[in-house]
Design an enzyme around this catalytic site. Sequence first.
Site, PDB file in Angstrom:
ATOM      1  N   ARG A  91      31.634  20.487  21.678  1.00 32.59           N
ATOM      2  CA  ARG A  91      33.042  19.734  22.242  1.00 32.59           C
ATOM      3  C   ARG A  91      33.381  19.771  23.526  1.00 32.59           C
ATOM      4  NH1 ARG A  91      35.809  16.514  19.581  1.00 32.59           N
ATOM      5  NH2 ARG A  91      37.232  16.942  20.776  1.00 32.59           N
ATOM      6  N   CYS A 115      35.161  17.669  14.231  1.00 32.15           N
ATOM      7  CA  CYS A 115      34.286  18.798  13.749  1.00 32.15           C
ATOM      8  C   CYS A 115      35.098  19.513  12.732  1.00 32.15           C
ATOM      9  CB  CYS A 115      34.429  19.708  15.387  1.00 32.15           C
ATOM     10  SG  CYS A 115      35.750  20.805  15.441  1.00 32.15           S
ATOM     11  N   PRO A 121      40.506  14.494  18.988  1.00 29.69           N
ATOM     12  CA  PRO A 121      40.546  13.404  19.638  1.00 29.69           C
ATOM     13  C   PRO A 121      40.336  13.693  21.061  1.00 29.69           C
ATOM     14  CG  PRO A 121      42.719  13.313  18.884  1.00 29.69           C
ATOM     15  CD  PRO A 121      41.992  14.473  18.284  1.00 29.69           C
ATOM     16  N   ILE A 122      40.047  12.877  22.098  1.00 24.36           N
ATOM     17  CA  ILE A 122      40.167  12.920  23.506  1.00 24.36           C
ATOM     18  C   ILE A 122      41.161  11.966  24.125  1.00 24.36           C
ATOM     19  CG2 ILE A 122      38.044  13.994  23.643  1.00 24.36           C
ATOM     20  CD1 ILE A 122      37.003  11.552  24.717  1.00 24.36           C
ATOM     21  N   ASP A 123      42.081  11.363  23.256  1.00 25.38           N
ATOM     22  CA  ASP A 123      43.183  10.525  24.063  1.00 25.38           C
ATOM     23  C   ASP A 123      43.887  11.008  24.983  1.00 25.38           C
ATOM     24  OD1 ASP A 123      44.123  12.304  21.843  1.00 25.38           O
ATOM     25  OD2 ASP A 123      46.157  11.164  22.051  1.00 25.38           O
ATOM     26  N   LEU A 124      44.284  12.221  25.186  1.00 27.17           N
ATOM     27  CA  LEU A 124      45.151  12.867  26.138  1.00 27.17           C
ATOM     28  C   LEU A 124      44.283  12.775  27.543  1.00 27.17           C
ATOM     29  CD1 LEU A 124      46.997  15.670  24.355  1.00 27.17           C
ATOM     30  CD2 LEU A 124      47.908  13.321  24.971  1.00 27.17           C
ATOM     31  N   ASP A 301      42.761  30.656  17.958  1.00 24.67           N
ATOM     32  CA  ASP A 301      41.212  31.517  17.655  1.00 24.67           C
ATOM     33  C   ASP A 301      41.370  32.613  17.180  1.00 24.67           C
ATOM     34  OD1 ASP A 301      40.337  29.032  18.908  1.00 24.67           O
ATOM     35  OD2 ASP A 301      40.100  29.912  20.853  1.00 24.67           O
TER      36      ASP A 301
HETATM   37  N1  EPU Z   1      44.152  17.101  21.089  1.00 25.19           N
HETATM   38  C1  EPU Z   1      44.604  15.789  21.083  1.00 25.19           C
HETATM   39  N2  EPU Z   1      44.331  14.651  21.945  1.00 25.19           N
HETATM   40  C2  EPU Z   1      43.714  15.225  22.990  1.00 25.19           C
HETATM   41  C3  EPU Z   1      43.288  16.442  23.239  1.00 25.19           C
HETATM   42  C4  EPU Z   1      43.634  17.464  22.213  1.00 25.19           C
HETATM   43  O1  EPU Z   1      45.337  15.077  20.040  1.00 25.19           O
HETATM   44  O2  EPU Z   1      43.192  14.626  23.733  1.00 25.19           O
HETATM   45  C5  EPU Z   1      44.757  18.088  20.031  1.00 25.19           C
HETATM   46  C6  EPU Z   1      43.628  18.522  19.200  1.00 25.19           C
HETATM   47  O3  EPU Z   1      43.034  17.867  18.262  1.00 25.19           O
HETATM   48  C7  EPU Z   1      44.087  19.999  18.862  1.00 25.19           C
HETATM   49  C8  EPU Z   1      45.164  20.242  19.913  1.00 25.19           C
HETATM   50  O4  EPU Z   1      45.334  19.347  20.649  1.00 25.19           O
HETATM   51  O5  EPU Z   1      44.741  19.808  17.534  1.00 25.19           O
HETATM   52  C9  EPU Z   1      44.595  21.437  20.618  1.00 25.19           C
HETATM   53  O6  EPU Z   1      43.628  21.069  21.537  1.00 25.19           O
HETATM   54  P1  EPU Z   1      43.280  21.572  23.016  1.00 25.19           P
HETATM   55  O7  EPU Z   1      42.629  20.126  23.687  1.00 25.19           O
HETATM   56  O8  EPU Z   1      44.286  22.378  23.442  1.00 25.19           O
HETATM   57  O9  EPU Z   1      41.710  22.312  22.546  1.00 25.19           O
HETATM   58  P2  EPU Z   1      40.530  22.358  23.388  1.00 25.19           P
HETATM   59  O10 EPU Z   1      40.472  22.190  24.468  1.00 25.19           O
HETATM   60  O11 EPU Z   1      39.499  21.344  22.348  1.00 25.19           O
HETATM   61  C10 EPU Z   1      40.165  24.800  23.535  1.00 25.19           C
HETATM   62  C11 EPU Z   1      39.073  26.067  23.077  1.00 25.19           C
HETATM   63  C12 EPU Z   1      39.449  26.094  21.671  1.00 25.19           C
HETATM   64  C13 EPU Z   1      40.742  26.636  21.383  1.00 25.19           C
HETATM   65  C14 EPU Z   1      41.728  25.518  21.784  1.00 25.19           C
HETATM   66  C15 EPU Z   1      43.320  25.898  21.596  1.00 25.19           C
HETATM   67  C16 EPU Z   1      37.507  25.657  24.910  1.00 25.19           C
HETATM   68  C17 EPU Z   1      36.164  25.325  25.227  1.00 25.19           C
HETATM   69  N3  EPU Z   1      37.981  25.462  23.519  1.00 25.19           N
HETATM   70  O12 EPU Z   1      39.697  23.877  22.781  1.00 25.19           O
HETATM   71  O13 EPU Z   1      38.432  27.310  21.325  1.00 25.19           O
HETATM   72  O14 EPU Z   1      40.689  26.705  19.946  1.00 25.19           O
HETATM   73  O15 EPU Z   1      41.622  25.196  23.315  1.00 25.19           O
HETATM   74  O16 EPU Z   1      43.438  27.061  22.257  1.00 25.19           O
HETATM   75  O17 EPU Z   1      38.146  25.919  25.820  1.00 25.19           O
HETATM   76  C18 EPU Z   1      37.079  28.596  20.109  1.00 25.19           C
HETATM   77  O18 EPU Z   1      36.894  29.351  21.169  1.00 25.19           O
HETATM   78  O19 EPU Z   1      36.566  28.828  18.868  1.00 25.19           O
HETATM   79  C19 EPU Z   1      37.539  27.194  20.360  1.00 25.19           C
HETATM   80  C20 EPU Z   1      37.903  26.312  19.079  1.00 25.19           C
END
Ligand code: EPU
Length: 433
Positions: A91, A115, A121-124, A301
């Site tokens: 990711r 996953c 998604p990565i829309d944001l 987490d």
């Molecule tokens: N989301 C969207 N659109 C986006 C981005 C996120 O809808 O463009 C949603 C996601 O689907 C999710 C929520 O927003 O439901 C939170 O996602 P976020 O982007 O904050 O998480 P991330 O950057 O993908 C990181 C950590 C995760 C941790 C989350 C939340 C890293 C590499 N990963 O993921 O870590 O759970 O923030 O704190 O920094 C882990 O270490 O086990 C792990 C999953």
Amino acid sequence: MPQYLVGFSPRLSGEVPISTAKNAVLPILAAALLTQEEIILYKTPDLTDVKHMLGILRSCGAEVTEEKGSVRVRAVNVNSPGENALLRTMRASVLIMGPLLARAGECCLSMPGGCAIGQRPIDLHLKGLQKLGAKVAQEGGTVQVSGLLKGANIYLDFPSVGATENLIMAAVLAKGVTRIENAAKEPEIIDLCKMLGLMGARIAGAGTANIMIEGVERLHGAEYTPIPDRIEAGTLACAAALTEGSVLLEGARSDHMRALLFKLTESGVICQEDARGLRLRGKARHPMEARTLSYPGFPTDMQAPLMVVATQTHGLSVFLETIFENRYMHVVELRRLGAHIRVEGQLALIQGGRTLNGTAVTATDLRAAAALMLAGLAAQGQTTVADPAGHLARGYEGLEEKLSALGASARRLDAPANLTKKPGNDGEFMATN
Ligand code: EPU
């Protein structure tokens, strides 16, 4: 296939060092693509995810040198990574998008898939990059972003950690000023901004919901030691609370772990911060309520590890998972061990006080894997944690060794253990970092 054997292990005691944070190291490594000069990271943890990110940087043209405990990255010229399986399975690969776009004016990537824990998604990320002037084209499983970036005002509909990091990294070389509102406030964001600051970036407000970035012409090399891993520390704190331990988590930053420490304290654990780290004593006895939220709320987490603690308290605990839509997969496995847990949508009700009995369980994602290791400590007899996708080693540096150092019976098995595995959970596993 990695498998771990964990035996009933009351009263963990002793000291363990906390490793550097995976979720700080990954974006900082991506930031190395922003400069031609050398980046040195110290105390890089020995994790599969870190190795994969280094592989991705290499495929972007960077020269990577690994020395014992440190990594040097030099990205004199950069390019899109091309076809690389690591991009789809990891990711955090999406974090190279902002830096490559800022540095080379374009980036073409395989979309990180959905996953196990949610769609993610990565829309944001893409919406923010468009605000900065990027053109976005999506075709099949590929996303292409291109264009010269100009500072802009961006409002994030949700304080996404990854989107905040990507947009900061894109904005540091953009012309003019960028303001990100409703930004994520995680300590890992502050750490990334510290590193970028050392590289010459101008960033204000990291750690708050409003981050301001003034673009600069170029960034230069820097050396940095990222923060200790608050999730690893939290997992070990849960192990102590579960087993009525007395443990020092060396180097742990309790200021990054407030939400968890409040939960453990309310439940009866003594948590003390001192110059060497975080000390925990006693057992979690009282049931708890935990709602996962963005930082500084209770971290998603930590939900699975704390749930294991809740199974051994006296009474009914209530958990609400609000960040990911499918992050209760460990529940099925905990039930195999004898836990009484009911899931209703985002809600999990955990009836504490049930004896756990060791059996064969399967890890479905990284934090689920850690939770099952902890459950094994509290379960009578032996628990085998099968980890076909190698989740645990993606994000924990020798968790079984750290638990053993505290007196637990926990080891990695090279050959499959002689225990019967119940059917189920043998589908395809995907990345969760
Ligand atoms: N989301 C969207 N659109 C986006 C981005 C996120 O809808 O463009 C949603 C996601 O689907 C999710 C929520 O927003 O439901 C939170 O996602 P976020 O982007 O904050 O998480 P991330 O950057 O993908 C990181 C950590 C995760 C941790 C989350 C939340 C890293 C590499 N990963 O993921 O870590 O759970 O923030 O704190 O920094 C882990 O270490 O086990 C792990 C999953």
